[in-house]
Design a protein around this motif. Structure first.
Motif, PDB file in Angstrom:
ATOM      1  N   GLN A  78      16.383  12.916 -10.418  1.00  0.00           N
ATOM      2  CA  GLN A  78      16.956  11.879  -9.554  1.00  0.00           C
ATOM      3  C   GLN A  78      18.202  11.316 -10.238  1.00  0.00           C
ATOM      4  O   GLN A  78      18.181  11.026 -11.429  1.00  0.00           O
ATOM      5  N   THR A  80      21.144   8.283  -9.764  1.00  0.00           N
ATOM      6  CA  THR A  80      21.581   7.087  -9.045  1.00  0.00           C
ATOM      7  C   THR A  80      22.828   6.532  -9.718  1.00  0.00           C
ATOM      8  O   THR A  80      22.961   6.584 -10.943  1.00  0.00           O
ATOM      9  N   ASP A  82      26.647   3.839  -8.694  1.00  0.00           N
ATOM     10  CA  ASP A  82      27.539   3.193  -7.736  1.00  0.00           C
ATOM     11  C   ASP A  82      28.914   3.841  -7.880  1.00  0.00           C
ATOM     12  O   ASP A  82      29.357   4.123  -9.002  1.00  0.00           O
ATOM     13  N   LYS A 150      26.438   2.704  -3.039  1.00  0.00           N
ATOM     14  CA  LYS A 150      25.287   3.153  -3.827  1.00  0.00           C
ATOM     15  C   LYS A 150      24.910   4.578  -3.430  1.00  0.00           C
ATOM     16  O   LYS A 150      24.750   4.863  -2.236  1.00  0.00           O
ATOM     17  N   LYS A 152      22.232   7.877  -4.164  1.00  0.00           N
ATOM     18  CA  LYS A 152      20.969   8.356  -4.737  1.00  0.00           C
ATOM     19  C   LYS A 152      20.804   9.816  -4.344  1.00  0.00           C
ATOM     20  O   LYS A 152      20.898  10.159  -3.160  1.00  0.00           O
ATOM     21  N   GLN A 154      18.263  13.228  -5.014  1.00  0.00           N
ATOM     22  CA  GLN A 154      16.998  13.735  -5.554  1.00  0.00           C
ATOM     23  C   GLN A 154      16.902  15.236  -5.292  1.00  0.00           C
ATOM     24  O   GLN A 154      17.223  15.696  -4.195  1.00  0.00           O
ATOM     25  N   GLU A 166      21.575   3.471   1.030  1.00  0.00           N
ATOM     26  CA  GLU A 166      20.169   3.341   1.428  1.00  0.00           C
ATOM     27  C   GLU A 166      19.886   3.639   2.898  1.00  0.00           C
ATOM     28  O   GLU A 166      18.738   3.661   3.310  1.00  0.00           O
ATOM     29  N   SER A 169      21.587   9.428   5.151  1.00  0.00           N
ATOM     30  CA  SER A 169      21.007  10.455   4.288  1.00  0.00           C
ATOM     31  C   SER A 169      21.117  11.851   4.898  1.00  0.00           C
ATOM     32  O   SER A 169      21.211  12.014   6.116  1.00  0.00           O
ATOM     33  N   ASN A 197      26.628   2.255 -13.465  1.00  0.00           N
ATOM     34  CA  ASN A 197      25.158   2.242 -13.319  1.00  0.00           C
ATOM     35  C   ASN A 197      24.580   3.653 -13.157  1.00  0.00           C
ATOM     36  O   ASN A 197      23.601   3.850 -12.430  1.00  0.00           O
TER      37      ASN A 197
END
Length: 203
Positions: A78, A80, A82, A150, A152, A154, A166, A169, A197
């Protein structure tokens, strides 16, 4: 007995530090005050720098700025972070980069999409067709400049999920889409991008 326990702990730490992957089940990769990018990444110092725990990339339409890890991604992971694109129109994460091929996961503010695609990157060549590649999936996304977004990503059991802010996707099977299944991570930009981050962990 204490000596034996200490030796075992030191051996474990040594094995983790010498791991062939950028993160392990016991240790995440993070950007910290102690991070030394030259020990973990390959890059041109004129194109990428690390300041105050923020990666800064500077490319152009004629020359995309690339930074790639020195170690492999684990099989399941994963990522993550910014991202802020302050100029240009493309920010791209290179997944499972091996040889010249990788998975493109990127944000594009001309078409206002997030995209998964098949990528090719040939170092030291700015010729058309020797960077980037065809789209596999895309979805509309309001990719604004000078805004932190942000991200993400995976990869688990050969299934890729790419999520931005969030609520937008994309998801696909690496096998069904014939996408690269192992390799390193990298970042590409044709403008000025900032990354903060950043955390890479094994799943």
């Amino acid at each position: 007995m204490k000596m034996k326990v200490t030796a075992i702990v030191l051996l474990q730490l040594f094995l983790i530090s010498c791991s062939g992957t950028i993160s392990s089940s016991k240790k995440e990769y993070q950007l910290t005050k102690e991070s030394k990018p030259e020990s973990d990444w390959k890059f041109d110092t004129k194109e990428w720098s690390l300041e105050n725990q923020i990666f800064n990339g500077t490319g152009s339409a004629e020359h995309w700025a690339a930074i790639t890890s020195k170690k492999q991604l684990p099989e399941n992971y994963q990522i993550t972070f910014d991202v802020n694109l302050t100029s240009g129109n493309l920010f791209e994460v290179m997944l499972n980069f091996e040889g010249q091929n990788y998975i493109r996961t990127y944000l594009y503010n001309i078409d206002q999409n997030i995209v998964i695609g098949r990528g090719t990157y040939i170092k030291n060549s700015d010729e058309y067709g020797k960077r980037g590649g065809p789209t596999v999936l895309k979805k509309p996304f309001d990719f604004s400049s000078n805004v932190w977004h942000k991200v993400k990503i995976q990869v688990q059991n050969k299934q890729l999920k790419f999520i931005v802010d969030e609520n937008t996707s994309l998801e696909c099977s690496l096998e069904k889409q014939n996408l690269s299944q192992k390799g390193k991570i990298g970042f590409l930009t044709n403008g000025k991008s900032q990354i903060k981050n950043l955390v890479i962990k094994t799943l």
